[in-house]
Design a protein around this motif. Structure first.
Motif, mmCIF file in Angstrom:
data_model
loop_
_atom_site.group_PDB
_atom_site.id
_atom_site.type_symbol
_atom_site.label_atom_id
_atom_site.label_comp_id
_atom_site.label_asym_id
_atom_site.label_seq_id
_atom_site.Cartn_x
_atom_site.Cartn_y
_atom_site.Cartn_z
ATOM 1 N N ASN A 1 18.824 68.249 35.759
ATOM 2 C CA ASN A 1 19.142 69.078 34.588
ATOM 3 C C ASN A 1 20.647 69.246 34.415
ATOM 4 O O ASN A 1 21.140 70.336 34.120
ATOM 5 C CB ASN A 1 18.467 70.451 34.704
ATOM 6 N N ALA A 2 21.362 68.133 34.604
ATOM 7 C CA ALA A 2 22.825 68.185 34.558
ATOM 8 C C ALA A 2 23.377 66.911 33.928
ATOM 9 O O ALA A 2 22.690 65.889 33.834
ATOM 10 C CB ALA A 2 23.392 68.361 35.964
ATOM 11 N N THR A 3 24.617 66.973 33.511
ATOM 12 C CA THR A 3 25.305 65.832 32.931
ATOM 13 C C THR A 3 25.698 64.847 34.024
ATOM 14 O O THR A 3 26.281 65.230 35.039
ATOM 15 C CB THR A 3 26.568 66.295 32.186
ATOM 16 N N SER A 4 25.380 63.577 33.819
ATOM 17 C CA SER A 4 25.831 62.541 34.740
ATOM 18 C C SER A 4 27.276 62.183 34.429
ATOM 19 O O SER A 4 27.689 62.130 33.264
ATOM 20 C CB SER A 4 24.961 61.289 34.614
ATOM 21 N N VAL A 5 28.060 61.945 35.458
ATOM 22 C CA VAL A 5 29.455 61.548 35.315
ATOM 23 C C VAL A 5 29.656 60.253 36.082
ATOM 24 O O VAL A 5 29.434 60.191 37.294
ATOM 25 C CB VAL A 5 30.410 62.633 35.847
ATOM 26 N N LEU A 6 30.052 59.201 35.366
ATOM 27 C CA LEU A 6 30.269 57.884 35.963
ATOM 28 C C LEU A 6 31.692 57.435 35.691
ATOM 29 O O LEU A 6 32.128 57.405 34.540
ATOM 30 C CB LEU A 6 29.277 56.874 35.361
ATOM 31 N N GLU A 7 32.425 57.105 36.735
ATOM 32 C CA GLU A 7 33.779 56.588 36.606
ATOM 33 C C GLU A 7 33.801 55.119 36.987
ATOM 34 O O GLU A 7 33.288 54.745 38.050
ATOM 35 C CB GLU A 7 34.748 57.387 37.477
ATOM 36 N N ILE A 8 34.370 54.289 36.103
ATOM 37 C CA ILE A 8 34.498 52.853 36.350
ATOM 38 C C ILE A 8 35.967 52.503 36.263
ATOM 39 O O ILE A 8 36.634 52.847 35.286
ATOM 40 C CB ILE A 8 33.699 52.032 35.318
ATOM 41 N N GLY A 9 36.497 51.830 37.285
ATOM 42 C CA GLY A 9 37.918 51.561 37.266
ATOM 43 C C GLY A 9 38.316 50.310 38.010
ATOM 44 O O GLY A 9 37.532 49.719 38.756
ATOM 45 N N ARG A 10 39.555 49.909 37.763
ATOM 46 C CA ARG A 10 40.232 48.852 38.516
ATOM 47 C C ARG A 10 41.727 49.196 38.410
ATOM 48 O O ARG A 10 42.399 48.822 37.441
ATOM 49 C CB ARG A 10 39.901 47.454 37.983
ATOM 50 N N SER A 11 42.223 49.896 39.401
ATOM 51 C CA SER A 11 43.582 50.427 39.348
ATOM 52 C C SER A 11 44.632 49.329 39.400
ATOM 53 O O SER A 11 45.670 49.419 38.734
ATOM 54 C CB SER A 11 43.810 51.411 40.499
ATOM 55 N N LEU A 12 44.407 48.312 40.207
ATOM 56 C CA LEU A 12 45.396 47.260 40.412
ATOM 57 C C LEU A 12 45.281 46.217 39.315
ATOM 58 O O LEU A 12 44.220 45.623 39.108
ATOM 59 C CB LEU A 12 45.197 46.606 41.779
ATOM 60 N N VAL A 13 46.381 45.970 38.616
ATOM 61 C CA VAL A 13 46.384 45.038 37.497
ATOM 62 C C VAL A 13 46.150 43.590 37.945
ATOM 63 O O VAL A 13 45.751 42.742 37.147
ATOM 64 C CB VAL A 13 47.712 45.168 36.711
ATOM 65 N N HIS A 14 46.376 43.307 39.230
ATOM 66 C CA HIS A 14 46.223 41.943 39.739
ATOM 67 C C HIS A 14 44.871 41.695 40.403
ATOM 68 O O HIS A 14 44.687 40.644 41.037
ATOM 69 C CB HIS A 14 47.330 41.629 40.744
ATOM 70 N N THR A 15 43.933 42.622 40.302
ATOM 71 C CA THR A 15 42.613 42.400 40.879
ATOM 72 C C THR A 15 41.974 41.171 40.247
ATOM 73 O O THR A 15 41.951 41.029 39.028
ATOM 74 C CB THR A 15 41.714 43.626 40.657
ATOM 75 N N ASN A 16 41.467 40.249 41.088
ATOM 76 C CA ASN A 16 40.802 38.996 40.697
ATOM 77 C C ASN A 16 41.781 37.892 40.307
ATOM 78 O O ASN A 16 41.540 36.729 40.571
ATOM 79 C CB ASN A 16 39.803 39.196 39.548
ATOM 80 N N SER A 17 42.879 38.229 39.616
ATOM 81 C CA SER A 17 43.878 37.227 39.242
ATOM 82 C C SER A 17 45.129 37.957 38.772
ATOM 83 O O SER A 17 45.085 39.146 38.456
ATOM 84 C CB SER A 17 43.357 36.300 38.134
ATOM 85 N N ASP A 18 46.260 37.244 38.698
ATOM 86 C CA ASP A 18 47.519 37.860 38.289
ATOM 87 C C ASP A 18 47.419 38.419 36.880
ATOM 88 O O ASP A 18 46.988 37.728 35.944
ATOM 89 C CB ASP A 18 48.658 36.840 38.355
#
Length: 307
Positions: free
Chosen positions: A46-63
């Motif tokens: 009986n509450a609001t779900s809170v989901l955070e999606i992120g990728r802080s580093l700009v070079h994650t996966n490739s430059d």
């Protein structure tokens, strides 16, 4: 009955794999956004779900692939529970290499409008892009990128979902996107540093753009160069013959935009009021001059009558 059993198995699978944080990687093509389905862990609480999606580093996966911080607050419909909403707060950078701006989120949807499930869809950019998530309540994610799971896929008793090639219009790529309305009940001034669009996301560089009707008790437009210069002695009043020639050639008054220009560019209220006043003042000068001519002619007529 088979569909109902399938739904129960799917819900059980989600519950088993549910957790509060983790990492997902979206396969497929980099220029496509693929549906990912997240469970509403707060619904039964009986509450609001809170989901955070992120990728802080700009070079994650490739430059210079890009960074993202997104926060979703949501509560799903689940087949008729009307207190449903999805609110998003997105902040992301643009790709540094090349001229193409890169978004990571293309849209979202409640996939429980026609079933009692727990799934919210978020379309995320693919091409081997990784995302890190944290959830207030335990959640799970199912990725449909043609690699982890096939596309398109059929919601239970609902819509067929597939990838997107660009963000939907409701997605604010760098700010808030809200389902409901907003009331600011404070009596002080509210400040907006950027441009504001009502009924349109494209302000065309103006501070306020409205796609629709505007109603107000009073509108005050500040403008400079008010045309009192028409009454100055050095003002070059065009002759009526010159005005007539311009109308015959152009189809509109000198100094006034044509119908085509107004259709394409609109009208600046302050500037147009000044132009209209200029024409009124010119007309006044014409009338004064005409009145002098009429008075002189009347004197001559009276003189001839006396003779």
């Amino acid at each position: 009955m088979k569909k109902f059993i399938l739904l129960l198995l799917l819900l059980v699978t989600w519950k088993v794999k549910a957790q509060n944080s983790g990492t997902i990687t979206i396969g497929g093509d980099f220029d496509k956004f693929y549906p990912t389905v997240w469970t509403d862990g707060g619904w039964d609480n009986n509450a609001t779900s809170v989901l955070e999606i992120g990728r802080s580093l700009v070079h994650t996966n490739s430059d210079w692939r890009g960074s993202l911080l997104a926060r979703f607050e949501f509560h799903l419909n689940r087949y008729g529970n009307a207190s449903d909403f999805i609110n998003a707060d997105i902040v992301q950078n643009y790709k540094h290499l090349g001229t193409q701006n890169v978004d990571f989120i293309a849209g979202w949807a409640d996939q429980t409008l026609s079933n009692p499930g727990y799934g919210m869809v978020i379309w995320l950019r693919g091409g081997g892009t990784s995302y890190y998530y944290n959830s207030k309540y335990t959640t799970s994610c199912v990725v449909y990128d043609g690699v982890a799971n096939p596309l398109p896929y059929q919601e239970y008793n609902g819509t067929i979902r597939t990838y997107k090639t660009m963000p939907d219009a409701y997605v604010n790529s760098n700010g808030l996107s809200r389902t409901g309305t907003a009331y600011f009940n404070g009596t002080g001034a509210s400040y907006f540093a950027g441009n504001l669009g009502l009924g349109t996301p494209d302000t065309k560089g103006y501070k306020l753009a409205v796609n629709g009707k505007v109603r107000a008790h009073e509108i005050k437009v500040e403008t400079a160069n008010w045309p009192d210069y028409v009454f100055a002695k050095e003002y070059d009043l065009p002759s009526l013959n010159e005005t007539e020639k311009h109308i015959q050639e152009k189809g509109h008054l000198p100094g006034i935009p044509s119908a085509a220009e107004v259709k394409n560019n609109g009208v600046d209220l302050g500037a147009m009021n000044a132009k209209l006043l200029q024409k009124i003042e010119e007309l006044t000068l014409y009338i004064i001059d005409l009145n002098k001519t009429v008075q002189q002619q009347q004197k001559e007529i009276n003189h001839l009558k006396k003779k």
